[in-house]
Design a protein around this motif. Structure first.
Motif, PDB file in Angstrom:
ATOM      1  N   GLU A 253      86.543  50.257   6.488  1.00 27.92           N
ATOM      2  CA  GLU A 253      87.561  51.224   6.061  1.00 27.92           C
ATOM      3  C   GLU A 253      87.259  52.619   6.600  1.00 27.92           C
TER       4      GLU A 253
ATOM      5  N   GLY B 179      87.763  52.983  10.273  1.00 23.53           N
ATOM      6  CA  GLY B 179      89.195  53.073  10.554  1.00 23.53           C
ATOM      7  C   GLY B 179      89.717  54.469  10.247  1.00 23.53           C
ATOM      8  N   LEU B 180      89.235  55.019   9.121  1.00 19.96           N
ATOM      9  CA  LEU B 180      89.654  56.355   8.698  1.00 19.96           C
ATOM     10  C   LEU B 180      89.211  57.402   9.729  1.00 19.96           C
TER      11      LEU B 180
ATOM     12  N   LYS C 284      88.604  56.961  12.851  1.00 17.16           N
ATOM     13  CA  LYS C 284      89.385  56.790  14.070  1.00 17.16           C
ATOM     14  C   LYS C 284      90.770  57.429  13.930  1.00 17.16           C
ATOM     15  N   ARG C 285      91.394  57.177  12.775  1.00 19.23           N
ATOM     16  CA  ARG C 285      92.729  57.735  12.533  1.00 19.23           C
ATOM     17  C   ARG C 285      92.685  59.250  12.501  1.00 19.23           C
ATOM     18  N   LEU C 286      91.707  59.788  11.776  1.00 19.78           N
ATOM     19  CA  LEU C 286      91.610  61.232  11.646  1.00 19.78           C
ATOM     20  C   LEU C 286      91.291  61.881  12.992  1.00 19.78           C
TER      21      LEU C 286
ATOM     22  N   GLU D  77      92.426  61.290  15.766  1.00 20.71           N
ATOM     23  CA  GLU D  77      93.541  61.421  16.692  1.00 20.71           C
ATOM     24  C   GLU D  77      94.029  62.857  16.814  1.00 20.71           C
ATOM     25  N   ASN D  78      93.998  63.611  15.724  1.00 24.51           N
ATOM     26  CA  ASN D  78      94.455  65.004  15.855  1.00 24.51           C
ATOM     27  C   ASN D  78      93.465  66.029  15.282  1.00 24.51           C
TER      28      ASN D  78
END
Lengths: 247, 248
Positions: free
Chosen positions: B170, B173-174, B176-178, B180-181
């Motif tokens: 989790e 994944g978090l 990686k998502r964060l 992005e920007n």
């Protein structure tokens, strides 16, 4: 404006910390029991036959000697032990805001404890006709005294992550602040050194400056003395906290 | 977004960090890799403004961390090593406290706390005091604290330490998502984590950067294409030769 908001936030957290743990209740009960015991039993409040709170205030320097370090010993040592100091000091606040916030929270707590001694004021007013101005001055002095001890404890708690060490160091320093002007000690000193030296040493004592308040005199010099002890100790706390990180 | 130039930190005669320079831009996830005691945490503590550097310069979003620490710290969310938290506070109280220190008030604060709680799945422990939490929840509470003001820069010191495999997944994944920007810098000594989440890797050993590049570039250095072989080769104490290669 921002500085005040930060100080208030830290104060609020610290103060609620006392009440979410048993510390606050244990302290308040013990403080009130001890002040009562010293005032009425040891201080012979009733036998004195005078409408004053002398027997109440005389004991404060000695009571605070143990109780104030107990309140303040965790201020910074706990932050260091838990590692939250790193969190706190990487927030967008200055370290002096954290220092002042923590100090004020504990001071406010001590003020609350002191305020809860109000029955003694009622008692003395019920039985006699005391000078309430003198009593007020005594309370102001007592609060300043507690603040000075607390600032010392603040400093010692920044020195170590161990609360016990912080407690003992601060009791020792506060004891020195008492003894430097405690009559038996100054009497002893006069036998060995000139009176001027004794006066200088005594000038560093909280006893010398607390006496004025007890007599009902709000002398600026005494207020300045306590304020500068607080200021100096908090400043030292800041230096210690900065140096620890400087490596 | 973040640039670090010739960073040095000395503790007495010991150099914990020795001449470290790098820069990270928005959209990058930078992984700090290295053996224990390599200087990863010390570097992060300097970037977040906890340790003043002995020498060198740290710029965060155009603010110098030494000259203008408040402005620089505002941009950063930080998860310290071991995820500290005030033992006697509830998760909710702790997050509100951190939000207030970040300058969030009233509705904005409520929304921020709510968002952080959702991101880190803390709903079920919201009113539990921090010292009763399991390690995984304690970690996530501190992670939530670092996300509360939606910072441009996230600095996470071993964000998956002590989590179970599901939680690790989790958090990766978090990140990686964060990433992005935002700028994300995180440290770890779990190699597969680097491959899973990073766009760039810096390997630190004994206070120095010994290798840097994308995970693929680093893997290409080993004949079998395995990151752990590369790691062992560069960070072994007697591999002066490999170090020289890395610098070349």
């Amino acid at each position: 404006m921002n500085a005040f908001a930060n100080i208030r936030t830290i104060m609020k957290r610290e103060l609620s910390g006392y009440f979410t743990s048993p510390i606050a209740y244990v302290f308040l009960v013990i403080f009130l029991l001890l002040t009562g015991f010293f005032t009425f039993t040891i201080g012979n409040f009733f036998e004195r036959g005078e409408a004053s709170l002398v027997s109440f205030f005389t004991w404060h320097p000695w009571l605070y000697l143990f109780l104030v370090p107990a309140v303040g010993m965790r201020l910074w040592s706990e932050e260091r032990r838990l590692g939250t100091m790193e969190l706190l000091l990487t927030m967008p606040i200055t370290s002096w805001q954290a220092i002042v916030g923590k100090f004020l929270a504990s001071w406010l707590f001590l003020a609350l404890a002191l305020a809860l001694t109000f029955p003694v004021v009622i008692t003395v007013n019920y039985f006699g006709d005391p000078d309430n101005g003198v009593i007020f001055a005594g309370y102001v002095g007592s609060l300043m005294l507690a603040g000075s001890y607390l600032a010392v404890t603040c400093m010692t708690s920044a020195l170590t992550r161990n609360q016990v060490i912080s407690f003992i160091l601060s009791v020792m320093i506060c004891l020195f602040l008492i003894l430097a002007g405690y009559t038996p000690v100054t009497d002893l000193l006069t036998r060995f050194v000139s009176p001027v030296v004794v006066d200088v040493v005594a000038a560093f004592s909280v006893m010398t400056h607390f006496e004025g308040f007890q007599r009902g005199v709000l002398d600026t010099r005494d207020v300045v003395f306590f304020a500068s002890v607080i200021g100096f100790m908090l400043f030292t706390t800041g230096v210690i906290i900065r140096n620890q990180r400087a490596g | 977004m973040i640039s670090v130039e010739h960073l040095v930190k000395a503790f007495g005669p010991k150099l914990a960090v020795n001449d470290v320079s790098f820069s990270v831009e928005r959209g990058e996830v930078l992984g700090f890799l290295g053996p224990n005691g390599a200087g990863k945490s010390t570097t992060m503590r300097m970037i977040t403004g906890y340790y003043p550097p002995t020498s060198g310069r740290i710029m965060v979003g155009g603010h110098d961390m030494v000259e203008d620490p408040i402005a620089a710290k505002r941009l950063i969310g930080y998860l310290p090593e071991n995820a500290p938290g005030y033992a006697d506070m509830t998760v909710n109280g702790f997050l509100n406290f951190c939000a207030e220190l970040r300058g969030l008030q009233g509705d904005a604060r409520k929304r921020a706390v709510h968002r952080a709680v959702e991101l880190c799945f803390l709903d079920s422990v919201l009113y539990q005091s921090i010292d009763t939490l399991s390690k995984g929840y304690k970690h996530r509470t501190c992670l939530a604290q670092s996300l509360i003001h939606d910072p441009d820069v996230l600095i996470l010191d071993e964000p998956t330490d002590g989590l179970d495999p599901n939680q690790k997944h989790e958090v990766r994944g978090l990140i990686k998502r964060l990433g992005e920007n935002k700028v994300v810098i995180f440290s770890t000594h779990i190699l597969e984590e680097v491959e899973a989440a990073c766009t760039r890797v810096i390997i630190i050993d004994r206070g120095r950067i010994v290798a840097s590049g994308t995970p693929a570039e680093l893997k290409a250095r080993s004949p079998e294409g395995k990151l752990d072989e590369v790691f062992r080769a560069i960070t072994l104490p007697d591999t002066v030769k490999v170090k020289a290669e890395a610098r070349a």
